[in-house]
Enzyme design. Sequence first.
Site, short mmCIF file in Angstrom:
data_model
loop_
_atom_site.label_atom_id
_atom_site.label_comp_id
_atom_site.label_asym_id
_atom_site.label_seq_id
_atom_site.Cartn_x
_atom_site.Cartn_y
_atom_site.Cartn_z
CE LYS A 65 -4.17 -2.00 1.99
NZ LYS A 65 -5.22 -1.90 3.01
CG ASP A 102 -8.35 0.12 3.31
OD1 ASP A 102 -9.09 -0.66 2.67
OD2 ASP A 102 -7.12 -0.07 3.42
P1 NAP Z 1 0.86 -4.19 9.73
O1 NAP Z 1 1.28 -2.93 9.03
O2 NAP Z 1 1.73 -5.39 9.67
O3 NAP Z 1 0.63 -3.80 11.28
C1 NAP Z 1 0.39 -4.78 12.22
C2 NAP Z 1 0.07 -4.14 13.60
O4 NAP Z 1 -0.36 -5.21 14.45
C3 NAP Z 1 1.25 -3.46 14.28
O5 NAP Z 1 0.78 -2.31 14.95
C4 NAP Z 1 1.70 -4.54 15.30
O6 NAP Z 1 2.27 -3.99 16.48
C5 NAP Z 1 0.38 -5.16 15.67
N1 NAP Z 1 0.47 -6.54 16.17
C6 NAP Z 1 0.73 -7.65 15.44
N2 NAP Z 1 0.69 -8.75 16.24
C7 NAP Z 1 0.42 -8.30 17.49
C8 NAP Z 1 0.25 -8.95 18.75
N3 NAP Z 1 0.35 -10.27 18.88
N4 NAP Z 1 -0.04 -8.17 19.83
C9 NAP Z 1 -0.16 -6.83 19.71
N5 NAP Z 1 -0.01 -6.16 18.55
C10 NAP Z 1 0.28 -6.88 17.45
O7 NAP Z 1 -0.56 -4.68 9.19
P2 NAP Z 1 -1.74 -3.79 8.57
O8 NAP Z 1 -1.57 -3.62 7.12
O9 NAP Z 1 -1.87 -2.55 9.38
O10 NAP Z 1 -3.01 -4.75 8.77
C11 NAP Z 1 -3.51 -5.05 10.06
C12 NAP Z 1 -4.71 -5.98 9.95
O11 NAP Z 1 -5.83 -5.31 9.35
C13 NAP Z 1 -4.44 -7.21 9.06
O12 NAP Z 1 -5.00 -8.32 9.73
C14 NAP Z 1 -5.21 -6.90 7.79
O13 NAP Z 1 -5.64 -8.07 7.13
C15 NAP Z 1 -6.40 -6.13 8.34
N6 NAP Z 1 -7.06 -5.27 7.33
C16 NAP Z 1 -8.35 -5.55 7.02
C17 NAP Z 1 -9.03 -4.76 6.10
C18 NAP Z 1 -10.48 -5.06 5.79
O14 NAP Z 1 -10.98 -4.57 4.77
N7 NAP Z 1 -11.18 -5.81 6.62
C19 NAP Z 1 -8.38 -3.69 5.47
C20 NAP Z 1 -7.05 -3.41 5.81
C21 NAP Z 1 -6.39 -4.24 6.74
P3 NAP Z 1 3.86 -3.54 16.55
O15 NAP Z 1 3.91 -2.18 15.92
O16 NAP Z 1 4.15 -3.53 17.99
O17 NAP Z 1 4.60 -4.59 15.78
#
Ligand code: NAP
Length: 274
Positions: A65, A102
Site C-alpha cells: 500500500k 479503506d
Molecule cells: P501491519 O502494518 O503489519 O501492522 C500490524 C500491527 O499489528 C502493528 O501495529 C503490530 O504492532 C500489531 N500486532 C501484530 N501482532 C500483534 C500482537 N500479537 N499483539 C499486539 N499487537 C500486534 O498490518 P496492517 O496492514 O496494518 O493490517 C492489520 C490488519 O488489518 C491485518 O490483519 C489486515 O488483514 C487487516 N485489514 C483488514 C481490512 C479489511 O478490509 N477488513 C483492510 C485493511 C487491513 P507492533 O507495531 O508492535 O509490531
Amino acid sequence: MTLRAGVVGQPIRHSLSPLIHAAWLRAAGIDGTYEAFEVPAGTLARFVEGRVGGLVGLNVTLPLKEEALALAHEASARAIAAGAANLLIFQQNGTILADNTDGLGLMAAFAAQSPGFDAASGPVVVLGAGGAARGAAATLSALAPSVRVVNRTLAKAEALRDQIGGPVEAWPLAEAARAFEGAVAVVNATSAGLSGEGSLDLPLEALPADCVVMDMVYKPLETELLRLARARKLRTVDGLEMLIGQARPSFEAFYGQPPPDLDVRALALKALGG
Ligand code: NAP
C-alpha cells in the site's frame, strides 16, 4: 472493450476481492474482468510498468500500500492522509491516481452493523499502528474528538500521532484499560486475531456498555475479540463488512457504475466456510 482490473499483494491467493467483483460484474452484465496478481514487496512499480494501458486500475493490499502511493502521479487527500493507497486508477492520459477507500469501508461497516453509531460522540480507540491503523486513524481524526492509538510498540504509535496530528494520541498497549475509559468505539487494526497470529489480551471490562467493538480481521470472521465483546453484550462490527465497504467505491472507479444490489456477503461467507 473489456475493462480489466485486479488486486495485487502477497500472499494474494486467498483474497476475497476477485469473488466479490466477479459477482458484481456478472450481475451488472458488464464486460469486465478482475484478477488476483501475486506481487512481492518492492516490485510493484515494475509490475505496473507497461500495464497502464491494459488495465483500468488495481486494488492494492499487503504489503504494497505504501509503494502504491509512492509510484502514483497524483493522490487523493485521503490517500495522502493515510500514507497508503489501496486503489490505483490508470487514467486515460497514462497517469496513475492513488486513492484509499479503506476509511470509507470502515465507516460503511459501522453504518451497516451498528446503525446510529456516531464517531463524534466521544473518544475512539484504534489498536495497532501499521498501515491499516493509520488509515483508520486518519479517517476517524476528521470525525472524533479524540483518537487514541494504542500499540504494542509505543514509538510506532507516536510516529503515527506526529504524522496525522489533530486529535490523535499515542498510548502503550499496557495502558489499554485507561485508553478504553469512555470510548465510543474500539477498532482492532492489528493483525492479532488472524488465524495463527495469536490474540490480544484486552481489558474489555474497562469499556462503557454502549461502546462498539470493530475487528478488521475477517479470517476467522468471529475473532476472539468479537466473541468476547459479544459475551459482554457490546455491539460489534466485523472485518468482512469493511472489505465489502472498500470494494464498492473501487468497483465504481474501475467500471464506471456502482455495484448492483447483490448479497456478496453471503457469497463471501460461503467462501470463508461460514
Ligand atoms: P501491519 O502494518 O503489519 O501492522 C500490524 C500491527 O499489528 C502493528 O501495529 C503490530 O504492532 C500489531 N500486532 C501484530 N501482532 C500483534 C500482537 N500479537 N499483539 C499486539 N499487537 C500486534 O498490518 P496492517 O496492514 O496494518 O493490517 C492489520 C490488519 O488489518 C491485518 O490483519 C489486515 O488483514 C487487516 N485489514 C483488514 C481490512 C479489511 O478490509 N477488513 C483492510 C485493511 C487491513 P507492533 O507495531 O508492535 O509490531
